[in-house]
Scaffold this motif. Structure first.
Motif, PDB file in Angstrom:
ATOM      1  N   UNK A   1      -8.713  -5.431   0.288  1.00 34.35           N
ATOM      2  CA  UNK A   1      -8.151  -6.287  -0.763  1.00 34.35           C
ATOM      3  C   UNK A   1      -8.445  -5.779  -2.177  1.00 34.35           C
ATOM      4  N   UNK A   2      -9.626  -5.199  -2.385  1.00 30.86           N
ATOM      5  CA  UNK A   2     -10.014  -4.801  -3.737  1.00 30.86           C
ATOM      6  C   UNK A   2      -9.246  -3.582  -4.253  1.00 30.86           C
ATOM      7  N   UNK A   3      -8.800  -2.705  -3.343  1.00 31.46           N
ATOM      8  CA  UNK A   3      -7.970  -1.568  -3.758  1.00 31.46           C
ATOM      9  C   UNK A   3      -6.489  -1.873  -3.571  1.00 31.46           C
ATOM     10  N   UNK A   4      -6.214  -3.065  -3.024  1.00 39.37           N
ATOM     11  CA  UNK A   4      -4.846  -3.487  -2.698  1.00 39.37           C
ATOM     12  C   UNK A   4      -4.185  -2.480  -1.776  1.00 39.37           C
ATOM     13  N   UNK A   5      -4.992  -1.961  -0.840  1.00 38.00           N
ATOM     14  CA  UNK A   5      -4.484  -0.922   0.060  1.00 38.00           C
ATOM     15  C   UNK A   5      -5.241  -0.949   1.380  1.00 38.00           C
ATOM     16  N   UNK A   6      -4.527  -1.238   2.460  1.00 31.32           N
ATOM     17  CA  UNK A   6      -5.120  -1.180   3.789  1.00 31.32           C
ATOM     18  C   UNK A   6      -5.504   0.252   4.128  1.00 31.32           C
ATOM     19  N   UNK A   7      -4.652   1.186   3.760  1.00 37.09           N
ATOM     20  CA  UNK A   7      -4.901   2.600   4.046  1.00 37.09           C
ATOM     21  C   UNK A   7      -6.150   3.129   3.369  1.00 37.09           C
ATOM     22  N   UNK A   8      -6.358   2.768   2.099  1.00 35.77           N
ATOM     23  CA  UNK A   8      -7.541   3.247   1.373  1.00 35.77           C
ATOM     24  C   UNK A   8      -8.814   2.649   1.961  1.00 35.77           C
ATOM     25  N   UNK A   9      -8.771   1.378   2.324  1.00 32.88           N
ATOM     26  CA  UNK A   9      -9.941   0.756   2.941  1.00 32.88           C
ATOM     27  C   UNK A   9     -10.294   1.406   4.265  1.00 32.88           C
ATOM     28  N   UNK A  10      -9.268   1.704   5.059  1.00 32.95           N
ATOM     29  CA  UNK A  10      -9.482   2.368   6.346  1.00 32.95           C
ATOM     30  C   UNK A  10     -10.021   3.776   6.157  1.00 32.95           C
ATOM     31  N   UNK A  11      -9.474   4.481   5.180  1.00 34.46           N
ATOM     32  CA  UNK A  11      -9.927   5.854   4.892  1.00 34.46           C
ATOM     33  C   UNK A  11     -11.413   5.889   4.566  1.00 34.46           C
TER      34      UNK A  11
ATOM     35  N   UNK B   1     -11.320  -3.503  10.582  1.00 32.85           N
ATOM     36  CA  UNK B   1      -9.931  -3.327  10.146  1.00 32.85           C
ATOM     37  C   UNK B   1      -9.190  -4.655  10.222  1.00 32.85           C
ATOM     38  N   UNK B   2      -9.358  -5.374  11.307  1.00 30.64           N
ATOM     39  CA  UNK B   2      -8.708  -6.683  11.455  1.00 30.64           C
ATOM     40  C   UNK B   2      -9.175  -7.642  10.368  1.00 30.64           C
ATOM     41  N   UNK B   3     -10.493  -7.673  10.121  1.00 31.81           N
ATOM     42  CA  UNK B   3     -11.034  -8.548   9.085  1.00 31.81           C
ATOM     43  C   UNK B   3     -10.554  -8.165   7.698  1.00 31.81           C
ATOM     44  N   UNK B   4     -10.516  -6.872   7.422  1.00 26.62           N
ATOM     45  CA  UNK B   4     -10.061  -6.393   6.119  1.00 26.62           C
ATOM     46  C   UNK B   4      -8.602  -6.740   5.869  1.00 26.62           C
ATOM     47  N   UNK B   5      -7.777  -6.574   6.886  1.00 19.70           N
ATOM     48  CA  UNK B   5      -6.361  -6.929   6.762  1.00 19.70           C
ATOM     49  C   UNK B   5      -6.227  -8.435   6.537  1.00 19.70           C
ATOM     50  N   UNK B   6      -7.083  -9.212   7.211  1.00 20.27           N
ATOM     51  CA  UNK B   6      -7.071 -10.659   7.018  1.00 20.27           C
ATOM     52  C   UNK B   6      -7.329 -11.039   5.571  1.00 20.27           C
ATOM     53  N   UNK B   7      -8.349 -10.440   4.964  1.00 20.73           N
ATOM     54  CA  UNK B   7      -8.649 -10.696   3.556  1.00 20.73           C
ATOM     55  C   UNK B   7      -7.496 -10.248   2.656  1.00 20.73           C
ATOM     56  N   UNK B   8      -6.907  -9.109   3.002  1.00 23.36           N
ATOM     57  CA  UNK B   8      -5.834  -8.545   2.193  1.00 23.36           C
ATOM     58  C   UNK B   8      -4.617  -9.471   2.162  1.00 23.36           C
ATOM     59  N   UNK B   9      -4.166  -9.928   3.328  1.00 19.74           N
ATOM     60  CA  UNK B   9      -2.969 -10.774   3.342  1.00 19.74           C
ATOM     61  C   UNK B   9      -3.271 -12.172   2.795  1.00 19.74           C
ATOM     62  N   UNK B  10      -4.522 -12.629   2.952  1.00 18.44           N
ATOM     63  CA  UNK B  10      -4.909 -13.907   2.339  1.00 18.44           C
ATOM     64  C   UNK B  10      -4.850 -13.783   0.819  1.00 18.44           C
TER      65      UNK B  10
ATOM     66  N   UNK C   1       0.818  -1.216   0.000  1.00 23.11           N
ATOM     67  CA  UNK C   1       0.000   0.000   0.000  1.00 23.11           C
ATOM     68  C   UNK C   1       0.849   1.262   0.000  1.00 23.11           C
ATOM     69  N   UNK C   2       2.051   1.185   0.565  1.00 17.78           N
ATOM     70  CA  UNK C   2       2.925   2.362   0.635  1.00 17.78           C
ATOM     71  C   UNK C   2       3.989   2.287  -0.462  1.00 17.78           C
ATOM     72  N   UNK C   3       4.896   1.340  -0.340  1.00 15.59           N
ATOM     73  CA  UNK C   3       5.985   1.228  -1.321  1.00 15.59           C
ATOM     74  C   UNK C   3       5.458   0.814  -2.698  1.00 15.59           C
ATOM     75  N   UNK C   4       4.370   0.064  -2.713  1.00 18.86           N
ATOM     76  CA  UNK C   4       3.792  -0.355  -3.984  1.00 18.86           C
ATOM     77  C   UNK C   4       3.237   0.788  -4.803  1.00 18.86           C
ATOM     78  N   UNK C   5       3.068   1.937  -4.187  1.00 19.28           N
ATOM     79  CA  UNK C   5       2.560   3.118  -4.891  1.00 19.28           C
ATOM     80  C   UNK C   5       3.677   4.124  -5.190  1.00 19.28           C
TER      81      UNK C   5
END
Length: 450
Positions: A394-404, A133-142, A87-91
């Motif tokens: 997971x859909x934006x490939x960004x934890x930060x964007x999902x949280x925002x 947030x915990x659930x979203x991160x879970x989906x993201x890393x999965x 989400x950070x370095x990937x951008x």
């Protein structure tokens, strides 16, 4: 040790504590392979990352034992390392800038841990978003795990699609998942580590039999067993350029806030959750010496950023050691020492392919999803922000964007609800912290043109 750790007072002894410490290490040692695997995607050298991961985890965990006298272990956090890398370095942001954001987050965390602001911040964020947030991160890393395994592949027409299940990487990953699930069902300690080990052995056998084709799938044999990789390429490489640039400062602030949000509430949740399972809470439901534990967590994060690794956090896998009878800081000290020893086996850990660590990502992602059943999806003001947070990470490939988007949705929907609802009991209280975060995220979205 009796005098320092108060073993008898806590109903334990040296033998129990040592066994508990070893157990905790086995259940979370997978991070030694997974963390470098994720962070190396940023261009950071994998060997140095093994050293940084082990050194940070070892010293932070030992500090937890000596200072807080609690049986909790720390290491670079899952999800937080994915946010760092993708989400950070990937951008396009250099890893040295990302390390600086982690460093600032650690400093803020230290201030929060040393003051009464900590409790105010904990109470300000709705529980729904903490769980989401915990659930979203879970989906993201999965999702990252599925991609690394080749189970999910890129598709120009549909963005993603199912991969070929006859490829070596998919077969190796599926074997790992089966091993982890089977051992977990049998309550065997270190199931995730065993899954990685079995998958790695399968991968290395394949590389031995067919080295040319294996190299196509980025599978290679370890070149040696013992080695110590220098930290010189990643340690003390903080870059403060974004802090000094008015056009980039909002992006930097958002990154810092996301790191802080996830780390802070993940740590608080882990401390309470693990301690509650074995009755290590007082009559008010509070964890003894929790303030010291949070301070260790924040120091570990700050120190880790300086050494060259992502946010350090308390691991829920500590519950494995606690279940084995660990009750004092001696458990943590044993775990920390084992991490320091593992530092000298970097060639083994760097040779573990992505398809062998993919099962760990997928299974950890599953574990992180388990609490979403506590979200009241029948209430749109609670369910919609939670859903957006979980889905968009997971859909934006960004934890930060999902949280925002999740925080903005929560504030806006509940603000509208409070305006149109006449019954006082149906109105939701929105904290000033949430309003501030919403305003900052709106400025960030406008400034970046999203």
């Amino acid at each position: 040790m009796e005098k320092f750790f108060k073993l008898k007072e806590n109903g334990t002894d040296v033998r129990k504590e040592v066994i508990a410490g070893v157990t905790t290490f086995l259940t979370m040692a997978y991070i030694i392979a997974v963390n470098p695997g994720i962070l190396s995607k940023t261009g950071m050298p994998a060997g140095a990352l093994v050293t940084a991961t082990c050194l940070t985890a070892g010293l932070a965990t030992i500090l937890m034992g000596l200072y807080a006298n609690l049986p909790f272990a720390l290491a670079s956090g899952m999800g937080l390392n994915a946010f760092f890398a993708f989400s950070v370095c990937g951008k396009g942001i250099h890893w040295s800038v990302a390390l600086t954001a982690v460093f600032f987050e650690g400093i803020i965390f230290i201030i929060l841990s040393a003051t009464n602001v900590r409790e105010a911040v904990v109470n300000a964020i709705p529980n729904t978003l903490k769980i989401a947030v915990t659930g979203g991160i879970g989906l993201f890393i999965a999702f990252i795990g599925f991609v690394n395994a080749g189970i999910v592949v890129k598709n120009d027409a549909t963005l993603v699609s199912m991969g070929n299940f006859t490829t070596p990487t998919v077969i190796i990953a599926v074997i790992g998942i089966i091993v982890i699930v089977a051992l977990s069902k049998k309550n065997i300690k270190g199931a995730i580590l065993w899954g990685i080990l079995v998958s790695s052995i399968c991968a290395w056998i394949y590389a031995l039999v067919n080295p040319n084709l294996a190299s196509k799938y980025m599978i290679f044999l370890p070149k040696k067993v013992f080695a110590f990789e220098s930290l010189s390429d990643i340690a003390f490489k903080l870059d403060f350029s974004y802090v000094m640039d008015s056009t980039k400062i909002w992006t930097f602030i958002t990154i810092v806030l996301t790191f802080l949000f996830v780390d802070f509430f993940d740590t608080v949740g882990t401390l309470v959750g693990v301690a509650s399972k074995v009755g290590m809470v007082d009559k008010d439901g509070k964890v003894p010496r929790a303030g010291k534990a949070l301070m260790v967590d924040s120091i570990g994060t700050t120190f880790g950023a300086m050494l060259g690794t992502s946010t350090v956090t308390t691991y829920v896998e500590s519950s494995a050691g606690v279940a084995e009878g660990g009750r004092t800081g001696l458990t943590a000290v044993v775990t920390g020492v084992l991490f320091l020893i593992a530092m000298f086996f970097s060639p083994i850990f760097t040779a573990i392919p992505a398809c062998a660590t993919a099962p760990a990502l997928i299974v950890v992602g599953y574990y992180m999803m388990e609490n979403i059943v506590k979200i009241n999806f029948a209430d749109f003001t609670e369910g919609v922000p939670a859903f957006l947070t979980i889905a968009l990470m997971p859909l934006t490939y960004s934890i930060g964007d999902g949280l925002t988007i999740g925080i903005l949705a929560y504030v806006i929907l509940n603000l509208i609800n409070n305006i149109i609802t006449k019954k006082k009991e149906d109105k939701k209280k929105i904290s000033i912290v949430m309003y501030i975060l919403a305003i900052l995220f709106i400025i960030k979205l406008v400034a970046t043109g999203l």
